[in-house]
Design a protein around this motif. Sequence first.
Motif, short mmCIF file in Angstrom:
data_model
loop_
_atom_site.label_atom_id
_atom_site.label_comp_id
_atom_site.label_asym_id
_atom_site.label_seq_id
_atom_site.Cartn_x
_atom_site.Cartn_y
_atom_site.Cartn_z
N LEU A 62 -42.61 30.41 -38.11
CA LEU A 62 -41.99 30.25 -36.80
C LEU A 62 -40.51 29.94 -36.98
O LEU A 62 -40.12 29.25 -37.93
N GLY A 96 -45.76 34.18 -26.06
CA GLY A 96 -45.18 33.80 -27.37
C GLY A 96 -44.42 32.49 -27.36
O GLY A 96 -43.86 32.11 -28.38
N ILE A 97 -44.40 31.81 -26.26
CA ILE A 97 -43.77 30.49 -26.18
C ILE A 97 -44.46 29.72 -25.07
O ILE A 97 -44.75 30.32 -24.03
N ARG A 99 -45.17 27.82 -28.71
CA ARG A 99 -45.98 28.24 -29.85
C ARG A 99 -46.41 27.06 -30.70
O ARG A 99 -47.07 27.24 -31.71
N ASN A 100 -46.00 25.88 -30.32
CA ASN A 100 -46.53 24.65 -30.92
C ASN A 100 -46.35 23.53 -29.89
O ASN A 100 -45.73 23.74 -28.83
N TYR A 156 -50.89 30.31 -36.76
CA TYR A 156 -51.48 30.29 -35.42
C TYR A 156 -52.55 29.18 -35.33
O TYR A 156 -52.54 28.37 -34.41
N THR A 160 -50.28 26.77 -33.38
CA THR A 160 -50.27 27.31 -32.01
C THR A 160 -51.54 26.96 -31.25
O THR A 160 -51.48 26.54 -30.10
#
Length: 205
Positions: A62, A96-97, A99-100, A156, A160
Motif C-alpha cells: 500500500l 479502494g479506499i 484500505r486499512n 488484503y 484491509t
Amino acid sequence: MPERFKTVLLFGAPGAGKGTQGKILGKIPGFFHLACGDVFRSLDMTSELGKQFLSYSSRGELVPDELTVQMWRENMHAHTVLSLFKPKQDLLILDGIPRNVKQAEALKSSIDVLKVIHLRCTDESAMMLRMRRRALKENRMDDADERVIRHRFDVYHAETHPVLDFYPPATVANIDAMGSPAQVFQRVLEVVIPVQDAHFNRPPS
Ligand code: ADP
C-alpha cells in the motif's frame, strides 16, 4: 464541520470486481464513482508522488496512508469544485479506499458511510485469473507477477479486511462476487437503490 459526503464503499479482495461494478454504477446519474487505484495510475509517473506510487504498487504494497489520504482529499476537492461530483445530488461510490483502519479513521470526518458493499469471492484462483487477464488488457504490471499478486492478497487479509469491523455490522452488505458482471451488478443495485432512495430527493419525473 462541512457536511460529510454520503458514501457507499465498494469493498473486496483484489480481483473481486470492485472496479468493474464501480465503473458501471458511475455511469448512472446520481452516482459518482472514484477508484483510488485509478487516481494513482493517472498520476504523472515522473512526479514525486507518481514515483512513490510505482515503487509501492509494483511490490504489492500500500502507498503510505498520509500520501494516500492527502491525494484523495485533493482529488475529491477538484471533482467537487468542477461540479463533476455534486455532493447534494450524488451518492459517492468509493472503491479502494479506505484500505486499512487508519485510513478509515482519517476519512471519518469527510464521509458518511451508509453501506459497505463487500464483494465476496472465496475462490482466490478465480480472482487471480481475472487479474492476469486484466494485466494483459490494462498493462498493469502489479497484476502480471504471481508473487506480487500473492502479496496483495496477504496485505488484503492483514490490513484491509479488518476495515469491515470498523463499520457497524448492519452497514455491511455481503454480495456474492461470482457470476457475470451483469449478474453481480444486479445484486449491487439491490443494495444501492434503497440507499439512494432514502438519502436523496429525486427530482419529479
Ligand atoms: P486492486 O483493487 O486490484 O488491488 P487498485 O487499483 O485498487 O487494485 O490498487 C492498485 C495499487 O494502488 C495498490 O496495490 C496500492 O499500491 C495502491 N493503492 C490503491 N488504493 C490505495 C489506498 N487506499 N491506500 C494505499 N495504497 C493504495
